[in-house]
Design an enzyme around this catalytic site. Structure first.
Site, short mmCIF file in Angstrom:
data_model
loop_
_atom_site.label_atom_id
_atom_site.label_comp_id
_atom_site.label_asym_id
_atom_site.label_seq_id
_atom_site.Cartn_x
_atom_site.Cartn_y
_atom_site.Cartn_z
N PHE A 65 0.86 -1.19 0.00
CA PHE A 65 0.00 0.00 0.00
C PHE A 65 0.89 1.24 0.00
CE2 PHE A 65 -2.54 3.37 1.83
CZ PHE A 65 -3.85 3.13 1.41
N GLY A 69 -0.05 5.26 -1.38
CA GLY A 69 -0.91 6.34 -0.90
C GLY A 69 -2.39 5.96 -0.97
N ASP A 113 -1.85 14.32 -11.12
CA ASP A 113 -2.89 15.12 -10.44
C ASP A 113 -3.08 14.63 -9.00
OD1 ASP A 113 -3.14 16.30 -12.85
OD2 ASP A 113 -5.19 15.67 -13.26
N GLU A 142 2.08 -3.64 -10.00
CA GLU A 142 0.96 -3.51 -9.04
C GLU A 142 1.10 -4.47 -7.86
OE1 GLU A 142 -2.91 -3.15 -10.91
OE2 GLU A 142 -2.07 -2.08 -12.62
N GLY A 143 2.29 -4.60 -7.35
CA GLY A 143 2.51 -5.38 -6.14
C GLY A 143 2.57 -6.88 -6.37
N GLY A 193 6.45 -8.33 -5.78
CA GLY A 193 7.20 -8.04 -4.56
C GLY A 193 6.91 -6.63 -4.08
N ARG A 243 -15.10 15.41 -7.62
CA ARG A 243 -15.80 14.13 -7.78
C ARG A 243 -16.63 13.79 -6.52
NH1 ARG A 243 -12.59 8.79 -8.67
NH2 ARG A 243 -11.63 9.79 -6.90
N TYR A 299 -7.59 11.95 -22.66
CA TYR A 299 -8.11 11.79 -21.30
C TYR A 299 -9.58 12.23 -21.31
CZ TYR A 299 -7.82 12.34 -16.17
OH TYR A 299 -7.98 12.24 -14.80
P1 FAD Z 1 -1.63 2.73 -4.25
O1 FAD Z 1 -2.93 3.21 -4.70
O2 FAD Z 1 -1.37 2.63 -2.79
O3 FAD Z 1 -1.28 1.37 -4.94
C1 FAD Z 1 -1.45 1.17 -6.30
C2 FAD Z 1 -0.89 -0.18 -6.71
O4 FAD Z 1 0.52 -0.19 -6.54
C3 FAD Z 1 -1.40 -1.34 -5.86
O5 FAD Z 1 -1.46 -2.48 -6.66
C4 FAD Z 1 -0.32 -1.52 -4.81
O6 FAD Z 1 -0.27 -2.82 -4.31
C5 FAD Z 1 0.93 -1.18 -5.61
N1 FAD Z 1 1.99 -0.59 -4.79
C6 FAD Z 1 1.96 0.58 -4.12
N2 FAD Z 1 3.12 0.78 -3.51
C7 FAD Z 1 3.90 -0.29 -3.79
C8 FAD Z 1 5.21 -0.68 -3.42
N3 FAD Z 1 5.98 0.07 -2.64
N4 FAD Z 1 5.68 -1.87 -3.88
C9 FAD Z 1 4.93 -2.65 -4.70
N5 FAD Z 1 3.70 -2.33 -5.07
C10 FAD Z 1 3.18 -1.16 -4.62
N6 FAD Z 1 -2.12 8.62 -11.99
C11 FAD Z 1 -1.22 9.13 -12.85
O7 FAD Z 1 -0.34 8.42 -13.28
N7 FAD Z 1 -1.30 10.41 -13.25
C12 FAD Z 1 -2.24 11.26 -12.79
O8 FAD Z 1 -2.26 12.44 -13.16
C13 FAD Z 1 -3.19 10.74 -11.87
N8 FAD Z 1 -4.17 11.53 -11.37
C14 FAD Z 1 -5.04 11.02 -10.46
C15 FAD Z 1 -6.02 11.86 -9.91
C16 FAD Z 1 -6.91 11.38 -8.97
C17 FAD Z 1 -7.94 12.28 -8.41
C18 FAD Z 1 -6.82 10.04 -8.54
C19 FAD Z 1 -7.77 9.53 -7.51
C20 FAD Z 1 -5.86 9.21 -9.07
C21 FAD Z 1 -4.97 9.67 -10.03
N9 FAD Z 1 -3.99 8.86 -10.58
C22 FAD Z 1 -3.08 9.38 -11.48
C23 FAD Z 1 -3.91 7.45 -10.20
C24 FAD Z 1 -3.00 7.16 -9.00
O9 FAD Z 1 -2.72 8.30 -8.27
C25 FAD Z 1 -1.74 6.47 -9.46
O10 FAD Z 1 -2.09 5.19 -9.90
C26 FAD Z 1 -0.63 6.37 -8.41
O11 FAD Z 1 0.55 6.01 -9.07
C27 FAD Z 1 -0.90 5.39 -7.29
O12 FAD Z 1 0.10 5.58 -6.30
P2 FAD Z 1 -0.21 5.23 -4.79
O13 FAD Z 1 1.05 5.48 -4.02
O14 FAD Z 1 -1.38 5.91 -4.30
O15 FAD Z 1 -0.44 3.66 -4.89
#
Ligand code: FAD
Length: 596
Positions: free
Chosen positions: A131, A133, A199, A263-264, A267, A412, A473
C-alpha cells in the site's frame, strides 16, 4: 486521506464562488445544484466491516518485527487500506457495499523489516498487498472477495526519506513510501526536482507511481515514471531484487520494466532511484485558444515533431474548454471586462461569432533558463499562429490552471454528494488515430447513456505527447438513476471497449488492476497474456502477492461487462455542442446552448 473520499478532512469543492458552475452542471447532466439536496458525510459506525481473521500467531510474529504500534487490526484502518479512490471504490464505500477487507495493516520502518514481514507472510501463506498512498483508480488494491487466507496490507508510509543524491548523475535514492509533496520538498531543499506531478501528487507515493506506471503532467519534458525510475530495490520472499540505476542497458528483457506496472504482484518496492533535475530558473504556463479541436491537435503533433521542447502540451476539446471556463472564479473589474467582453469579441472577429462553441483552450509550459524558455515559446507560438490559434492570452489562466490542478479531484466527491457520477478514462493512440478515438468514444458514451436512460456528459483533453502519438483523457458524468454501479459499468465499459476497438490502449497511466483487466487480451493479445501469466505464476507460485490484479479474472471481468436491461432513450445528447465558451461569462452560456 478520508476513508470515504479524496483528500484530507475539512477540504472540499465549493461552487458558490464560481458563478458559471451551477448553470453548466444543469446544462451538462440536468442536475440543479441550487435545489438538489447534498448528502452528508457517511457515518463510519454504519459500515459493515468483516471481522479480521488474523491469527494470534501471525500477529505475534508481525508485532515482534515492527513493534505493537505498527501492527493494527483496527476497522477504520483496515477499511482505509481496502480500496483506492476510483468512482467504483467511492460508491461502494459510501453505499456500505464493502466486501473483503484486509485483516492486518502493518507498517515496516525499513527494508529489513519489510523482508521479515514478507518472509513471515509467505511462510504463513498469507496474502500481501503493498500500500502506497491508496490513490489508484484501477482497483489495484482491493482484495478478492473470495480470499480465505489472511490478508496483510503492507503500508510503506514510514519509508519516506530521500536517502541520497548523486549530484554528478542527477540520481536520487528515495524510499518507496515517500509521498509527492514530501519527497519534492526534500529534493527542492537541495536544489532538485523530480519533475513528476500526477494530479494525485499530494496523496501518492514513488513506489505506487512505479507499481502503476504513472505519468505526471510535465511528462513531455521529464518523461513518465517509466523513464524517471532508473534503479529499484524490491523485497521478494527470501531476498531482495536489486536493480542498479543505469542510464540504459542491454541485459536481456528488462527486469526493471517487469517491475514497472507490476501492481505489487512481484514483490514490495522499498526504494527507487530516480532521475532528478535542477529546479528550472523559469517556469511559465501559457494559455492559448484554437478555433477548433482539429487545429489544436494538428498543432500539438507539429510541436512534438519540432525542435521545441515544452514541458506540458495540453489541449482541451470544446466541451472541456466550456467546463474549464465554467469552473473559473468570478472575476472583477478590468479582468472581468477583458475576459467577458474583449476576448469573446476578438475571437468572434477572428473565427466568427457562431463558431465560438468550437473553441479549444490549450496550456503549454516552458521551463529552463529564461533564454531557453523564451526560444521554446517563440517556436511554439509560430506553429500556433500558423494553425489559426490565438497567442495573446499570456500566463494568467496558466497560473490558475497550475493552482487548481491538485484541487480538481475534490470535485468528484462533491458530485457524488449530489447523486452524480463524475469519472475518467484515459488512453493513448498514434497521432493517425487520435481523432478517430475521440469521436468513437463520444459515440460510445452517448450510446451508453441512451441505454441507461440518462442525460450524460463527456469531455476530453489531449496531453502527454510522444513522437508517435499522445494520451487522450476523457471525463464523463451523469446523474445516477437506480443502480449506480450497474449504470457506471455500462458507461465505463463502453468507453474502454471503444479504446481497444479503435487501436488505443486500455490505459495510458492508470494501470490495469481489476478495472481494466477484462480488456488486457485485446490490448496485448492472447500470447501477451500468456507471457504475463507465466511471469506471475513462476515468481509467485502460491499467489501471495496481490493476487487477482492485472490478469483477466473471469470472475471479475465477465459480470462487469454485462449490460443490464435497457431503458428509455436519453433526453439530451452527450455529444451535443458545448456551451459557447466565453471566459467568465460561462454563466450565460448554458442558457444559450440549451435553446439549441
Ligand atoms: P496505491 O494506490 O497505494 O497502490 C497502487 C498499486 O501499486 C497497488 O497495486 C499496490 O499494491 C501497488 N503498490 C503501491 N506501492 C507499492 C510498493 N511500494 N511496492 C509494490 N507495489 C506497490 N495517476 C497518474 O499516473 N497520473 C495522474 O495524473 C493521476 N491523477 C489522479 C487523480 C486522482 C484524483 C486520482 C484519484 C488518481 C490519479 N492517478 C493518477 C492514479 C493514482 O494516483 C496512481 O495510480 C498512483 O501512481 C498510485 O500511487 P499510490 O502510491 O497511491 O499507490
Amino acid at each position: 486521506m478520508k476513508w470515504w473520499g479524496w483528500g484530507v478532512d475539512g477540504v472540499g469543492f465549493h461552487h458558490e464562488d464560481k458563478p458559471g458552475f451551477a448553470p453548466f452542471v444543469k446544462f451538462a447532466v440536468g442536475l440543479d445544484l441550487l435545489t438538489a439536496e447534498r448528502a452528508g458525510e457517511p457515518a463510519f459506525d454504519k459500515l459493515k466491516v468483516g471481522k479480521s481473521n488474523a491469527t494470534a500467531a501471525l500477529l505475534k510474529t508481525l508485532t515482534g518485527i515492527v513493534g505493537a504500534d505498527n501492527v493494527s487490526t483496527d476497522d477504520m484502518l483496515r477499511v482505509i487500506h481496502t480500496y483506492g479512490k476510483s468512482l467504483r471504490d467511492l460508491v461502494r464505500i459510501r453505499g456500505n457495499m464493502i466486501e473483503r477487507v484486509p485483516d492486518i495493516v502493518v507498517y515496516p520502518a525499513d527494508e529489513a523489516e519489510t523482508q521479515k514481514i514478507v518472509d513471515a507472510a509467505v511462510a504463513a501463506n498469507a496474502v500481501i498487498i503493498p500500500f502506497g498512498g491508496g490513490s489508484n483508480i484501477g482497483g489495484s488494491l482491493e482484495p478478492a472477495p473470495e480470499e480465505k487466507r489472511t490478508i496483510i496490507s503492507l503500508d510503506l508510509g514510514r519509508l519516506r526519506e530521500v536517502l541520497d543524491i548523486d549530484a554528478e548523475s542527477g540520481l536520487a535514492r528515495i524510499q518507496a513510501g515517500a509521498q509527492g509533496p514530501d519527497l519534492e520538498k526534500q529534493l527542492n531543499d537541495r536544489g532538485w526536482t523530480i519533475g513528476h506531478f500526477p494530479d494525485s501528487f499530494t496523496h501518492s507515493t514513488v513506489g505506487g507511481w512505479v507499481a502503476t506506471r504513472s505519468s505526471g503532467m510535465q511528462s513531455d519534458k521529464y518523461g513518465d515514471i517509466a523513464d524517471i525510475a532508473r534503479g529499484m530495490r524490491v523485497v521478494r520472499p527470501g531476498g531482495t531484487l536489486v536493480l542498479r540505476p543505469l542510464p540504459s542497458t542491454s541485459s536481456g528483457p528488462s527486469v526493471r520494466e517487469m517491475i514497472l506496472g507490476s501492481e505489487g504482484r512481484l514483490g514490495v518496492i522499498t526504494e527507487v532511484t530516480v532521475q532528478v533535475h535542477r529546479i528550472p530558473e523559469k517556469r511559465d504556463v501559457y494559455a492559448y485558444f484554437f478555433p477548433n479541436w482539429e487545429a489544436g491537435i494538428k498543432t500539438m503533433q507539429q510541436i512534438s515533431e519540432s525542435d521545441a521542447a515544452p514541458s506540458i502540451t495540453r489541449i482541451s476539446d470544446a466541451r472541456e474548454t466550456a467546463f474549464t471556463l465554467a469552473t473559473s472564479k468570478d472575476r472583477k473589474g478590468l479582468d472581468k471586462f477583458m475576459a467577458g467582453k474583449v476576448l469573446p469579441w476578438i475571437m468572434g472577429r477572428k473565427w466568427g461569432k457562431d463558431k465560438l462553441d468550437q473553441i479549444c483552450i490549450s496550456f503549454i509550459a516552458y521551463e529552463g533558463s529564461p533564454e531557453h524558455a523564451k526560444r521554446q515559446r517563440k517556436l511554439v507560438e509560430k506553429m500556433i499562429r500558423a494553425n489559426g490559434g490565438l497567442t495573446i492570452i499570456g500566463t494568467g489562466p496558466g497560473i490558475l490552471y497550475d493552482q487548481k490542478k491538485f484541487d480538481t479531484p475534490y470535485l468528484r466527491d462533491f458530485l457524488l454528494d449530489m447523486g452524480a457520477a463524475g469519472d475518467v478514462s484515459e488512453t493513448a493512440a498514434p497521432w493517425s488515430k487520435l481523432n478517430q478515438v475521440h469521436d468513437a468514444v463520444y459515440a460510445a458514451a452517448q450510446k451508453a447513456y441512451d441505454q441507461v436512460g440518462v442525460q450524460g456528459w463527456i469531455m476530453s483533453h489531449m496531453s502527454h505527447s510522444y513522437h508517435s502519438g499522445a494520451c487522450l483523457y476523457f471525463t464523463f458524468a451523469f446523474v445516477f438513476d437506480k443502480d449506480p454501479i450497474a449504470e457506471y459499468n455500462i458507461v465505463k465499459n463502453a468507453i474502454q471497449q471503444s479504446f481497444v476497438d479503435n487501436d488505443a490502449t486500455i490505459s495510458h497511466h492508470h494501470g490495469v488492476g481489476t478495472e481494466h483487466s477484462a480488456w488486457l487480451e485485446e490490448d496485448i493479445s492472447a500470447e501477451g497474456v500468456k507471457i504475463m501469466t507465466g511471469l506471475f505464476d513462476a515468481n509467485d507460485a502460491a499467489h501471495n502477492f496481490n493476487p487477482g490484479k492485472i490478469l483477466p479474472s473471469a470472475k471479475k471481468a465477465t459480470p462487469a461487462r454485462k449490460s443490464p436491461a435497457t431503458k428509455a432513450p436519453a433526453a439530451k445528447s452527450a455529444t451535443a455542442k458545448a456551451p459557447a465558451a466565453k471566459a467568465s461569462t460561462a454563466k450565460k452560456a448554458p442558457a444559450k446552448a440549451a435553446k439549441k
